[in-house]
Design a protein around this motif. Structure first.
Motif, mmCIF file in Angstrom:
data_model
loop_
_atom_site.group_PDB
_atom_site.id
_atom_site.type_symbol
_atom_site.label_atom_id
_atom_site.label_comp_id
_atom_site.label_asym_id
_atom_site.label_seq_id
_atom_site.Cartn_x
_atom_site.Cartn_y
_atom_site.Cartn_z
ATOM 1 N N LYS A 96 0.803 -1.266 -0.041
ATOM 2 C CA LYS A 96 0.017 0.199 -0.034
ATOM 3 C C LYS A 96 0.901 1.253 0.079
ATOM 4 C CE LYS A 96 -3.971 -1.704 2.790
ATOM 5 N NZ LYS A 96 -4.847 -1.440 3.858
ATOM 6 N N LEU A 101 -1.682 3.839 -1.710
ATOM 7 C CA LEU A 101 -3.069 3.607 -1.522
ATOM 8 C C LEU A 101 -3.674 4.323 -0.094
ATOM 9 C CD1 LEU A 101 -3.328 -0.034 -2.652
ATOM 10 C CD2 LEU A 101 -3.862 1.944 -3.972
ATOM 11 N N ASP A 103 -6.647 3.498 1.939
ATOM 12 C CA ASP A 103 -7.905 2.793 2.219
ATOM 13 C C ASP A 103 -8.333 2.386 3.678
ATOM 14 O OD1 ASP A 103 -6.148 0.635 2.676
ATOM 15 O OD2 ASP A 103 -7.099 -0.634 1.239
ATOM 16 N N ASP A 104 -7.420 2.730 4.732
ATOM 17 C CA ASP A 104 -7.780 2.812 6.017
ATOM 18 C C ASP A 104 -6.910 3.823 6.685
ATOM 19 O OD1 ASP A 104 -4.897 2.193 5.961
ATOM 20 O OD2 ASP A 104 -5.438 -0.030 6.740
ATOM 21 N N SER A 108 -3.943 6.251 5.254
ATOM 22 C CA SER A 108 -4.299 7.620 4.970
ATOM 23 C C SER A 108 -3.413 8.381 5.595
ATOM 24 C CB SER A 108 -5.786 7.986 5.205
ATOM 25 O OG SER A 108 -6.594 7.221 4.536
#
Length: 409
Positions: A96, A101, A103-104, A108
């Motif tokens: 990630k 990415l 997505d959590d 983030s």
């Protein structure tokens, strides 16, 4: 070194998450203010309550669990961090990070933070060696992410090999060393303020004809590392670069040259306004006496090239020196100390940085180096294997101490 430091501790979903309790506790005992972010998978191995009790701060799992209406939690954590430490870091989280990415809560926060990031991987030995994982880790390292290599031994899955999360005590020592090094860099941030530093880097090219030339293996990494360190120490830096195999640094005025004569003329153009001259470039000692305008055609018989000496830039500068601090480099294969001292005296250098290019991890093309620094009285410091960035800091620390009385301890 950890007193008052705000550390965001990311815990991801592997069996090694149980070690995060000892890691969190140890960081708090050293004075750190620890804020834990857990992935949902991590919460299957260790409880939120455990980490909240040990950290004395709320533990964050859900991006949308906003408890304070005055802040956006993942942005707030990203902004307050002095360091983001991911331990353990699974292959999934590393992927990630490498691909950006978010997505959590943890991923983030990682995208939003400007703080240094340190990653301690933990996974099965075959996962750790998988080309995709290796590539992802290399990508992170290239972006400046710091890696704490896993240990070797019996893994939870039953395999024996590399992939075990490093012990919490070792991770804490790595974090302490990081902040100590950061404090040292801060101490030196203005050590060369007001000084103009000129650095030469890379290899020169001596043309035989339009398609052939004489050169050497210099990558320019050492010179570029010195230029960046001088910039970070507050100096005004001019980089004179021949052929280099790495990107040129941002924020540094650079002059590109090709031949030894080109480099000599560029150096002379900077000499009178320079306070510190660092000659790391690998300048050709000889060049073809005749340079052909068109491509030489292959013949049945052998070819003899007549060579002539190029200008000795370092010696020329030593003869012209009027208060400038002159640093030379010497790549040797034997009798390093003898050759280094001889070169220092012949070229009238203030410091001479020498290395044995036959030593593993030293010399052309590597990211590391093993060097000795000499002055007119002999050996000043013998540096063990370290990154070229660290060699640059150590060298310029010696220079700063001699010019300004700045402590380098």
């Amino acid at each position: 070194m950890l007193q008052g430091k705000k550390i965001v501790l990311g815990i991801t979903g592997g069996i090694a998450a149980y070690k995060a309790a000892a890691l969190c506790s140890g960081l708090v005992k050293q004075g750190a203010d620890v804020h834990v972010i857990m992935t949902r998978s991590a919460s299957k191995f260790i409880t939120e309550l455990t980490l909240q009790t040990l950290s004395r701060n709320p533990v964050h799992i859900d991006t949308f669990d906003e408890r304070d209406p005055e802040v956006v939690t993942h942005i707030n954590l990203a902004d307050l961090a002095d360091l983001v430490l991911i331990a353990p870091a699974t292959a999934n989280t590393i992927a990630k990070m490498a691909h950006g990415l978010a997505d959590d809560m943890l991923s983030s926060t990682l995208l939003a933070t400007m703080a240094p990031i340190m990653v301690a991987p933990a996974m099965n030995v075959h996962m750790y060696q998988h080309p995709a994982v290796v590539q992802n880790m290399n990508t992170l390292v290239s972006r400046g992410v710091l890696m704490i290599e896993p240990g070797s031994g019996m893994l939870a899955c039953g395999y024996v090999g590399k992939g075990r999360l490093e012990e919490p005590e070792t991770i804490i020592r790595v974090v302490q060393d990081f902040f100590q090094a950061q404090a040292h860099r801060n101490q030196l941030s203005q050590a060369l303020a007001g000084k103009k530093v000129t650095v030469t880097a890379g290899a020169t090219v001596e043309r035989i004809d339009p398609v052939r030339f004489i050169t050497n293996d210099s990558s320019g990494k050492m010179g570029i590392a010195i230029a960046k360190s001088a910039r970070d120490m507050g100096a005004s830096v001019r980089l004179i670069a021949g052929t280099v195999q790495v990107p040129l640094p941002e924020g540094i005025e650079t002059v590109r040259v090709q031949s030894a004569q080109d480099m000599y003329e560029a150096v002379l153009g900077e000499w009178n306004s320079t306070d510190i001259m660092v000659q790391t470039a690998a300048v050709a000692d000889y060049r073809p006496r005749t340079v052909y305008d068109t491509k030489m055609k292959k013949k049945d018989e052998g070819l003899t090239l007549e060579l002539e000496k190029t200008v000795d830039i370092l010696e020329s500068l030593g003869q012209r020196k009027q208060g400038q601090f002159l640093i030379g480099f010497a790549a040797e294969t034997n009798d390093v100390a003898e050759h280094a001292m001889g070169k220092l005296k012949r070229k009238n250098c203030d410091l001479l940085v020498a290395n044995d290019v036959t030593t593993v991890g030293a010399g052309f093309g590597t990211d590391t180096n093993v060097v000795q620094i000499y002055d007119a009285d002999g050996l000043v410091v013998d540096l063990p294997l370290m990154s070229k960035d660290d060699v640059a800091i150590q060298l310029l620390s010696v220079v700063a101490k001699r010019l300004n009385g700045v402590s380098t301890s």
